[in-house]
Design an enzyme around this catalytic site. Structure first.
Site, PDB file in Angstrom:
ATOM      1  N   SER A 142       0.848  -1.204   0.000  1.00 22.87           N
ATOM      2  CA  SER A 142       0.000   0.000   0.000  1.00 22.87           C
ATOM      3  C   SER A 142       0.878   1.247   0.000  1.00 22.87           C
ATOM      4  O   SER A 142       2.076   1.175   0.287  1.00 22.87           O
ATOM      5  CB  SER A 142      -0.856  -0.021   1.273  1.00 22.87           C
ATOM      6  OG  SER A 142      -1.419   1.237   1.550  1.00 22.87           O
ATOM      7  N   TYR A 155      -3.441  -0.407   9.919  1.00 23.16           N
ATOM      8  CA  TYR A 155      -3.241  -0.718   8.497  1.00 23.16           C
ATOM      9  C   TYR A 155      -1.812  -0.356   8.070  1.00 23.16           C
ATOM     10  O   TYR A 155      -1.126  -1.137   7.395  1.00 23.16           O
ATOM     11  CB  TYR A 155      -4.278   0.066   7.685  1.00 23.16           C
ATOM     12  CG  TYR A 155      -4.342  -0.244   6.214  1.00 23.16           C
ATOM     13  CD1 TYR A 155      -5.015  -1.378   5.755  1.00 23.16           C
ATOM     14  CD2 TYR A 155      -3.755   0.605   5.270  1.00 23.16           C
ATOM     15  CE1 TYR A 155      -5.095  -1.653   4.391  1.00 23.16           C
ATOM     16  CE2 TYR A 155      -3.839   0.333   3.912  1.00 23.16           C
ATOM     17  CZ  TYR A 155      -4.509  -0.794   3.479  1.00 23.16           C
ATOM     18  OH  TYR A 155      -4.590  -1.067   2.132  1.00 23.16           O
TER      19      TYR A 155
HETATM   20  P1  NAP Z   1     -11.831  -5.201  -1.097  1.00 20.29           P
HETATM   21  O1  NAP Z   1     -12.535  -4.623  -2.257  1.00 20.29           O
HETATM   22  O2  NAP Z   1     -12.331  -4.895   0.271  1.00 20.29           O
HETATM   23  O3  NAP Z   1     -11.687  -6.811  -1.264  1.00 20.29           O
HETATM   24  C1  NAP Z   1     -11.094  -7.560  -0.249  1.00 20.29           C
HETATM   25  C2  NAP Z   1     -11.164  -9.033  -0.568  1.00 20.29           C
HETATM   26  O4  NAP Z   1     -10.519  -9.771   0.477  1.00 20.29           O
HETATM   27  C3  NAP Z   1     -12.583  -9.594  -0.656  1.00 20.29           C
HETATM   28  O5  NAP Z   1     -12.626 -10.598  -1.640  1.00 20.29           O
HETATM   29  C4  NAP Z   1     -12.803 -10.206   0.738  1.00 20.29           C
HETATM   30  O6  NAP Z   1     -13.817 -11.188   0.649  1.00 20.29           O
HETATM   31  C5  NAP Z   1     -11.397 -10.778   0.998  1.00 20.29           C
HETATM   32  N1  NAP Z   1     -11.027 -10.976   2.403  1.00 20.29           N
HETATM   33  C6  NAP Z   1     -10.996 -10.070   3.406  1.00 20.29           C
HETATM   34  N2  NAP Z   1     -10.585 -10.642   4.548  1.00 20.29           N
HETATM   35  C7  NAP Z   1     -10.338 -11.946   4.257  1.00 20.29           C
HETATM   36  C8  NAP Z   1      -9.890 -13.052   5.024  1.00 20.29           C
HETATM   37  N3  NAP Z   1      -9.613 -12.946   6.332  1.00 20.29           N
HETATM   38  N4  NAP Z   1      -9.749 -14.259   4.412  1.00 20.29           N
HETATM   39  C9  NAP Z   1     -10.022 -14.371   3.095  1.00 20.29           C
HETATM   40  N5  NAP Z   1     -10.447 -13.362   2.319  1.00 20.29           N
HETATM   41  C10 NAP Z   1     -10.611 -12.156   2.902  1.00 20.29           C
HETATM   42  O7  NAP Z   1     -10.306  -4.738  -1.113  1.00 20.29           O
HETATM   43  P2  NAP Z   1      -9.436  -4.155  -2.326  1.00 20.29           P
HETATM   44  O8  NAP Z   1      -9.572  -2.696  -2.304  1.00 20.29           O
HETATM   45  O9  NAP Z   1      -9.667  -4.930  -3.558  1.00 20.29           O
HETATM   46  O10 NAP Z   1      -7.992  -4.470  -1.733  1.00 20.29           O
HETATM   47  C11 NAP Z   1      -7.303  -5.673  -1.992  1.00 20.29           C
HETATM   48  C12 NAP Z   1      -5.923  -5.566  -1.336  1.00 20.29           C
HETATM   49  O11 NAP Z   1      -5.271  -4.403  -1.827  1.00 20.29           O
HETATM   50  C13 NAP Z   1      -5.970  -5.392   0.187  1.00 20.29           C
HETATM   51  O12 NAP Z   1      -4.881  -6.021   0.774  1.00 20.29           O
HETATM   52  C14 NAP Z   1      -5.867  -3.879   0.353  1.00 20.29           C
HETATM   53  O13 NAP Z   1      -5.375  -3.502   1.609  1.00 20.29           O
HETATM   54  C15 NAP Z   1      -4.907  -3.562  -0.757  1.00 20.29           C
HETATM   55  N6  NAP Z   1      -4.933  -2.174  -1.212  1.00 20.29           N
HETATM   56  C16 NAP Z   1      -6.080  -1.583  -1.615  1.00 20.29           C
HETATM   57  C17 NAP Z   1      -6.040  -0.276  -2.092  1.00 20.29           C
HETATM   58  C18 NAP Z   1      -7.239   0.465  -2.556  1.00 20.29           C
HETATM   59  O14 NAP Z   1      -7.143   1.692  -2.747  1.00 20.29           O
HETATM   60  N7  NAP Z   1      -8.393  -0.178  -2.783  1.00 20.29           N
HETATM   61  C19 NAP Z   1      -4.826   0.385  -2.141  1.00 20.29           C
HETATM   62  C20 NAP Z   1      -3.675  -0.253  -1.695  1.00 20.29           C
HETATM   63  C21 NAP Z   1      -3.740  -1.542  -1.240  1.00 20.29           C
HETATM   64  P3  NAP Z   1     -14.664 -11.622   1.977  1.00 20.29           P
HETATM   65  O15 NAP Z   1     -15.142 -10.354   2.615  1.00 20.29           O
HETATM   66  O16 NAP Z   1     -15.749 -12.505   1.455  1.00 20.29           O
HETATM   67  O17 NAP Z   1     -13.715 -12.353   2.832  1.00 20.29           O
HETATM   68  C1  GCO Z   2      -7.071   5.042   3.345  1.00 17.50           C
HETATM   69  C2  GCO Z   2      -7.119   4.087   2.201  1.00 17.50           C
HETATM   70  C3  GCO Z   2      -5.751   3.537   1.876  1.00 17.50           C
HETATM   71  C4  GCO Z   2      -5.808   2.767   0.575  1.00 17.50           C
HETATM   72  C5  GCO Z   2      -4.537   2.233   0.085  1.00 17.50           C
HETATM   73  C6  GCO Z   2      -3.550   3.271  -0.286  1.00 17.50           C
HETATM   74  O1  GCO Z   2      -7.995   5.040   4.160  1.00 17.50           O
HETATM   75  O2  GCO Z   2      -6.128   5.860   3.393  1.00 17.50           O
HETATM   76  O3  GCO Z   2      -8.060   3.096   2.375  1.00 17.50           O
HETATM   77  O4  GCO Z   2      -5.159   2.925   2.942  1.00 17.50           O
HETATM   78  O5  GCO Z   2      -6.747   1.750   0.642  1.00 17.50           O
HETATM   79  O6  GCO Z   2      -4.017   1.212   0.879  1.00 17.50           O
HETATM   80  O7  GCO Z   2      -2.493   2.691  -0.942  1.00 17.50           O
END
Ligand code: NAP
Ligand code: GCO
Length: 261
Positions: A142, A155
């Protein structure tokens, strides 16, 4: 060089969001894809969505924090499809709570899912990768692997730790020709960030939404599809001498000091 033909790829938490896009891309590059999540409703809907895209994904109900469930899932994948060649530790959650108001229980849950689970799932697939003397592990980090901000102490601690777990796996198992790298997505439009983009009662942008647009040189939120190319690179032979790196896919956020007043 970018083909994943014949590879087995496990993308955790790929029911929707970033994981789904990465799994879709891997399937299109020739891999047999496997995913897991916790909710049966999410699992069933995801299976439909993969099918609608012509992808034969195998889905498991499995909580990545539970080493017994993870062990059973990995054993079943090995039996059904063969050992995991590519692992993406993508499953993650966020809790936006000021640190002085956050319970230790909430803090531990975020660390458990966003950091400890990457250790659990990696540990489950590493022995077969070591036997085969090849393998790819990609940890979804992240901006918060580098930066802090209000309300995301757990986080940021987890994602900072995940960056170092990435470097350590690369250090410890690089000799087996296993590469472990991270992707650090910027702000990506998924359910996880939906609350930060919710329109105001008067229809205007959420202040955080405007803040991100101003902070991102690309002047937009990322999409899950923006992660496809970088994730394919790190899963393919094209990155066989890239190890322990975090590839930030952030529209330029980390390079930018911010708009001048
Ligand atoms: P999301 O839309 O909330 O999807 C999360 C996924 O993880 C869902 O499929 C959820 O399904 C599953 N999950 C959560 N807890 C779990 C567990 N304990 N065991 C198995 N599955 C689990 O999240 P996203 O935004 O796509 O993010 C995906 C990854 O990228 C995360 O690690 C997040 O921190 C990272 N990330 C996101 C962003 C952003 O801006 N969106 C930026 C940087 C990094 P269930 O709820 O059914 O378990
Ligand atoms: C927040 C966001 C972030 C993003 C992402 C950034 O509340 O600042 O959710 O943490 O999800 O991880 O890279």
């Amino acid at each position: 060089m970018f083909s994943l033909q014949g590879k087995v790829a496990l993308v955790t938490g790929a029911a929707y969001g970033i994981g789904f896009a990465i799994a879709e891309c891997y399937a299109k590059a020739g891999a047999r894809v496997v995913f897991n999540c916790r909710s049966r409703a999410h699992l069933e809907q995801a299976l439909e969505e993969y099918k609608a895209k012509g992808i034969e994904a195998k889905g498991y109900l499995c909580d990545v924090t539970d080493d017994r469930q993870v062990g059973d899932m990995v054993a079943d994948i090995e039996k059904e499809l063969g050992s995991v060649d590519i692992l993406v530790n993508n499953a993650g959650i966020i809790k936006r709570i000021p640190m002085t108001e956050m319970s230790a229980e909430d803090f531990r849950q975020v660390i458990d899912i966003d950091l400890t689970a990457a250790f659990i799932v990696s540990k489950a697939v590493l022995p077969k990768m070591m036997e085969k003397k090849r393998g790819k592990i990609i940890n979804i980090c992240s901006m918060m692997s580098e930066l802090g901000r209000e309300t995301v102490s757990a986080y940021a601690a987890a994602k900072g730790g995940l960056k170092m777990l990435t470097r350590n796996i690369a250090s410890e198992y690089g000799g087996y020709q296993i590469q472990c790298n991270g992707i650090g997505p910027g702000y990506i439009a998924t359910p996880q960030t939906a609350p930060l983009r919710q329109k105001q009662p008067d229809g205007s942008r959420h202040p955080f939404d405007s803040f991100i647009l101003a902070k991102t040189p690309a002047a937009r939120w990322g999409t899950p599809e923006d992660l496809m190319g970088p994730a394919l690179f790190l899963a393919s032979e094209a990155s066989d001498f890239v190890n322990g790196q975090i590839l930030y896919v952030d529209g330029g956020i980390l390079a930018y000091i911010g708009k001048q007043p």
